[in-house]
Design a protein around this motif. Structure first.
Motif, PDB file in Angstrom:
ATOM      1  N   UNK A 180      63.474  34.526  39.104  1.00 27.67           N
ATOM      2  CA  UNK A 180      62.501  35.661  39.877  1.00 27.67           C
ATOM      3  C   UNK A 180      63.136  36.950  39.015  1.00 27.67           C
ATOM      4  N   UNK A 181      64.609  37.149  39.097  1.00 29.78           N
ATOM      5  CA  UNK A 181      65.353  38.314  38.673  1.00 29.78           C
ATOM      6  C   UNK A 181      64.866  38.922  37.363  1.00 29.78           C
ATOM      7  N   UNK A 182      64.741  37.823  36.402  1.00 31.29           N
ATOM      8  CA  UNK A 182      64.529  38.322  34.950  1.00 31.29           C
ATOM      9  C   UNK A 182      63.070  38.437  35.040  1.00 31.29           C
ATOM     10  N   UNK A 183      62.294  37.685  35.502  1.00 33.32           N
ATOM     11  CA  UNK A 183      60.746  38.032  35.774  1.00 33.32           C
ATOM     12  C   UNK A 183      60.475  39.229  36.199  1.00 33.32           C
ATOM     13  N   UNK A 184      61.333  39.894  37.125  1.00 28.55           N
ATOM     14  CA  UNK A 184      60.831  41.223  37.762  1.00 28.55           C
ATOM     15  C   UNK A 184      61.400  42.117  36.744  1.00 28.55           C
ATOM     16  N   UNK A 185      62.361  41.971  36.126  1.00 27.86           N
ATOM     17  CA  UNK A 185      63.019  42.804  35.004  1.00 27.86           C
ATOM     18  C   UNK A 185      62.101  42.985  34.148  1.00 27.86           C
ATOM     19  N   UNK A 186      61.401  42.080  33.700  1.00 33.67           N
ATOM     20  CA  UNK A 186      60.274  42.052  32.523  1.00 33.67           C
ATOM     21  C   UNK A 186      59.146  42.830  32.939  1.00 33.67           C
ATOM     22  N   UNK A 187      58.699  42.447  34.248  1.00 36.30           N
ATOM     23  CA  UNK A 187      57.650  43.076  34.847  1.00 36.30           C
ATOM     24  C   UNK A 187      57.852  44.802  34.679  1.00 36.30           C
ATOM     25  N   UNK A 188      59.292  45.303  35.258  1.00 36.40           N
ATOM     26  CA  UNK A 188      59.411  46.484  35.449  1.00 36.40           C
ATOM     27  C   UNK A 188      59.777  47.274  33.926  1.00 36.40           C
ATOM     28  N   UNK A 189      60.173  46.651  32.874  1.00 33.63           N
ATOM     29  CA  UNK A 189      60.513  47.159  31.582  1.00 33.63           C
ATOM     30  C   UNK A 189      59.945  46.831  30.510  1.00 33.63           C
ATOM     31  N   UNK A 190      59.079  45.666  30.567  1.00 35.56           N
ATOM     32  CA  UNK A 190      58.316  45.077  29.302  1.00 35.56           C
ATOM     33  C   UNK A 190      56.889  44.925  30.026  1.00 35.56           C
ATOM     34  N   UNK A 191      56.504  45.970  30.372  1.00 31.47           N
ATOM     35  CA  UNK A 191      55.070  45.530  30.818  1.00 31.47           C
ATOM     36  C   UNK A 191      54.047  45.030  29.812  1.00 31.47           C
ATOM     37  N   UNK A 192      54.140  45.076  28.404  1.00 27.87           N
ATOM     38  CA  UNK A 192      53.345  44.578  27.325  1.00 27.87           C
ATOM     39  C   UNK A 192      53.720  43.124  27.332  1.00 27.87           C
ATOM     40  N   UNK A 193      54.686  42.701  27.963  1.00 24.95           N
ATOM     41  CA  UNK A 193      55.094  41.301  27.882  1.00 24.95           C
ATOM     42  C   UNK A 193      54.784  40.615  29.124  1.00 24.95           C
ATOM     43  N   UNK A 194      53.996  41.078  30.172  1.00 22.90           N
ATOM     44  CA  UNK A 194      53.712  40.367  31.643  1.00 22.90           C
ATOM     45  C   UNK A 194      52.991  39.149  31.382  1.00 22.90           C
ATOM     46  N   UNK A 195      52.120  38.793  30.525  1.00 17.39           N
ATOM     47  CA  UNK A 195      51.256  37.674  30.284  1.00 17.39           C
ATOM     48  C   UNK A 195      52.271  36.854  30.100  1.00 17.39           C
ATOM     49  N   UNK A 196      53.113  36.872  28.951  1.00 11.74           N
ATOM     50  CA  UNK A 196      54.174  35.852  28.504  1.00 11.74           C
ATOM     51  C   UNK A 196      55.328  35.628  29.647  1.00 11.74           C
ATOM     52  N   UNK A 197      55.574  36.732  30.191  1.00 10.71           N
ATOM     53  CA  UNK A 197      56.775  36.426  31.450  1.00 10.71           C
ATOM     54  C   UNK A 197      56.156  35.553  32.296  1.00 10.71           C
ATOM     55  N   UNK A 198      54.849  35.831  32.770  1.00  7.56           N
ATOM     56  CA  UNK A 198      54.369  34.960  34.124  1.00  7.56           C
ATOM     57  C   UNK A 198      54.217  33.561  33.419  1.00  7.56           C
ATOM     58  N   UNK A 199      53.883  33.389  32.408  1.00  7.66           N
ATOM     59  CA  UNK A 199      53.543  31.876  31.995  1.00  7.66           C
ATOM     60  C   UNK A 199      55.136  31.273  31.831  1.00  7.66           C
ATOM     61  N   UNK A 200      56.129  32.103  31.044  1.00  2.85           N
ATOM     62  CA  UNK A 200      57.545  31.556  31.122  1.00  2.85           C
ATOM     63  C   UNK A 200      57.975  31.354  32.430  1.00  2.85           C
ATOM     64  N   UNK A 201      57.642  32.037  33.209  1.00  2.00           N
ATOM     65  CA  UNK A 201      58.399  31.924  34.810  1.00  2.00           C
ATOM     66  C   UNK A 201      57.771  30.776  35.403  1.00  2.00           C
ATOM     67  N   UNK A 202      56.358  30.687  35.487  1.00  2.00           N
ATOM     68  CA  UNK A 202      55.774  29.629  36.087  1.00  2.00           C
ATOM     69  C   UNK A 202      55.842  28.263  35.382  1.00  2.00           C
ATOM     70  N   UNK A 203      56.317  28.198  33.957  1.00  2.00           N
ATOM     71  CA  UNK A 203      56.619  26.977  33.344  1.00  2.00           C
ATOM     72  C   UNK A 203      58.053  26.500  33.747  1.00  2.00           C
ATOM     73  N   UNK A 204      58.944  27.600  33.931  1.00  2.00           N
ATOM     74  CA  UNK A 204      60.387  27.424  34.258  1.00  2.00           C
ATOM     75  C   UNK A 204      60.752  26.919  35.332  1.00  2.00           C
ATOM     76  N   UNK A 205      59.850  27.535  36.456  1.00  2.00           N
ATOM     77  CA  UNK A 205      59.906  27.093  37.928  1.00  2.00           C
ATOM     78  C   UNK A 205      59.331  25.724  38.085  1.00  2.00           C
ATOM     79  N   UNK A 206      58.097  25.536  37.483  1.00  2.00           N
ATOM     80  CA  UNK A 206      57.480  24.186  37.619  1.00  2.00           C
ATOM     81  C   UNK A 206      58.337  23.084  36.743  1.00  2.00           C
ATOM     82  N   UNK A 207      58.784  23.208  35.708  1.00  2.00           N
ATOM     83  CA  UNK A 207      59.598  22.204  34.915  1.00  2.00           C
ATOM     84  C   UNK A 207      60.730  21.730  35.664  1.00  2.00           C
TER      85      UNK A 207
END
Length: 146
Positions: free
Chosen positions: A98-125
């Motif tokens: 969650x911390x890394x996902x929120x950091x990406x949201x704040x500092x890498x807005x162009x990567x939000x879709x990838x961050x969301x997919x990575x975070x969902x996949x990580x938590x679900x897996x």
């Protein structure tokens, strides 16, 4: 609670968390504050620790972002184990993701879709079974604030 239902809730909670959306009626969740509780988990860790880890994610090729994200979560958790070995590793994984996902949201807005997919996949897996053992998202959010 079934793993499929937890994975469905995970997708909605993470989407709301990263998109700042407050619609929880899309899917029945364990409690109305799931996303805000997760936001609290992510907000409490100092960004200075995260920045070096996120540079690897930012520099990763498009097809390697998910792997780089997972590696960064694992690295952050290893740091926490040294500091707070009494905290369950699953809590550390969730908090780090969650911390890394929120950091990406704040500092890498162009990567939000990838961050969301990575975070969902990580938590679900990596965490669905543990979330189910805790009694679902509402129990995880109540018990993970330590």
């Amino acid at each position: 609670m079934a793993a499929a239902e937890i994975q469905k809730q995970t997708c909605v909670v993470i989407h709301c968390l990263l998109q700042n959306e407050q619609y929880f009626d899309m899917v029945e969740t364990d409690g109305p504050g799931d996303a805000s509780k997760l936001r609290e988990l992510g907000d409490d860790y100092d960004e200075r620790v995260i920045q070096p880890l996120m540079k690897n994610v930012q520099k990763a090729a498009a097809d390697q972002v998910v792997t780089a994200f997972s590696d960064s979560v694992d690295s952050l958790c290893q740091m926490w184990v040294v500091e707070r070995a009494e905290v369950a590793s699953e809590k550390q994984l969730l908090k780090a993701a969650i911390t890394l996902g929120l950091f990406m949201k704040k500092n890498c807005p162009d990567m939000m879709n990838v961050a969301e997919v990575a975070l969902m996949g990580f938590v679900n897996n990596r965490l669905t079974s543990w979330i189910a053992e805790q009694g679902g998202w509402v129990s995880v959010s109540k018990n993970s604030m330590c």
